[in-house]
Design an enzyme around this catalytic site. Structure first.
Site, PDB file in Angstrom:
ATOM      1  N   CYS A  73       0.856  -1.188   0.000  1.00  0.00           N
ATOM      2  CA  CYS A  73       0.000   0.000   0.000  1.00  0.00           C
ATOM      3  C   CYS A  73       0.893   1.240   0.000  1.00  0.00           C
ATOM      4  CB  CYS A  73      -0.890  -0.008   1.242  1.00  0.00           C
ATOM      5  SG  CYS A  73      -1.906   1.485   1.396  1.00  0.00           S
ATOM      6  N   CYS A  76       0.426   3.152   3.545  1.00  0.00           N
ATOM      7  CA  CYS A  76       0.916   2.682   4.856  1.00  0.00           C
ATOM      8  C   CYS A  76       1.923   1.543   4.748  1.00  0.00           C
ATOM      9  CB  CYS A  76      -0.260   2.237   5.723  1.00  0.00           C
ATOM     10  SG  CYS A  76      -1.004   0.685   5.167  1.00  0.00           S
ATOM     11  N   CYS A 121      -7.627  -0.415   1.804  1.00  0.00           N
ATOM     12  CA  CYS A 121      -6.629  -0.980   2.699  1.00  0.00           C
ATOM     13  C   CYS A 121      -7.221  -1.043   4.105  1.00  0.00           C
ATOM     14  CB  CYS A 121      -5.384  -0.092   2.682  1.00  0.00           C
ATOM     15  SG  CYS A 121      -4.135  -0.586   3.885  1.00  0.00           S
ATOM     16  N   CYS A 124      -4.899   1.511   6.605  1.00  0.00           N
ATOM     17  CA  CYS A 124      -4.930   2.983   6.556  1.00  0.00           C
ATOM     18  C   CYS A 124      -6.219   3.521   5.956  1.00  0.00           C
ATOM     19  CB  CYS A 124      -3.716   3.524   5.802  1.00  0.00           C
ATOM     20  SG  CYS A 124      -3.775   3.271   4.012  1.00  0.00           S
ATOM     21  N   CYS A 144      -9.002  -5.105  -9.358  1.00  0.00           N
ATOM     22  CA  CYS A 144      -8.538  -4.093 -10.311  1.00  0.00           C
ATOM     23  C   CYS A 144      -8.001  -2.918  -9.498  1.00  0.00           C
ATOM     24  CB  CYS A 144      -9.740  -3.692 -11.181  1.00  0.00           C
ATOM     25  SG  CYS A 144      -9.314  -2.552 -12.490  1.00  0.00           S
TER      26      CYS A 144
HETATM   27 ZN   LIG Z   1      -2.677   1.217   3.558  1.00  0.00          ZN
END
Ligand SMILES: [Zn+2]
Length: 157
Positions: A73, A76, A121, A124, A144
């Site tokens: 990510c 984070c 996510c 975060c 996607c």
């Molecule tokens: Zn994240």
């Protein structure tokens, strides 16, 4: 590769945080205010992760990325996918048929009138993309993902 073997493999070089106590030493606060996200992220990352934007198709170099490694990510640094989960969907966005366990929270959005499953996510709260049916086996799903919301870490040679 089975999921268990995959996790063992990832843990071997520290890509998967140990569950106990991982939050205490977390260098990235999961609850940042908007100004702090603006400061940390590039404008393109901010638009996708914090404003549910969508990058232009074929705009991300990660669309064509084929090396072995992990996808993190961009907000984070949580590890979300491995290269073994990626496939060429032809859509113009990096696509994956599976994710590491528990890394995303799903919700339904109606921005295009027909409901779509949006995912964020779980750490975060950053928006990453939408998940569709029609992916390859074994899951039959297609995650996607906006490439700008990811950071690719190639496997060490
Ligand atoms: Zn994240």
């Amino acid at each position: 590769m089975t999921r268990r073997r995959l996790l063992t493999w990832l843990s071997a070089f520290g890509a998967v945080p140990v569950a106990s106590g991982a939050g205490a030493a977390d260098p990235v606060p999961t609850r940042l205010d908007d100004a702090e996200w603006r400061r940390r992220l590039t404008p393109a990352q901010y638009d996708v992760l914090r404003r549910e934007g969508t990058e232009r198709a074929f705009s991300s170099p990660l669309h064509a990325e084929k090396r072995r490694g992990t996808y993190h990510c961009a907000g984070c640094d949580q590890v979300l996918f491995t290269s073994a989960m990626k496939f060429d969907s032809g859509t113009g966005w990096p696509s994956f048929f599976d994710t590491l366990p528990g890394v995303f929270a799903l919700s339904t959005d109606f921005k295009l009138l027909l409901p779509r499953t949006e995912y964020r996510c779980a750490r975060c709260g950053g928006h990453h993309g939408h998940v569709f049916d029609g992916g390859p086996r074994p899951t039959g799903r297609r995650w996607c993902n906006n490439g700008v919301a990811l950071r690719f870490v190639p496997e060490a040679a």
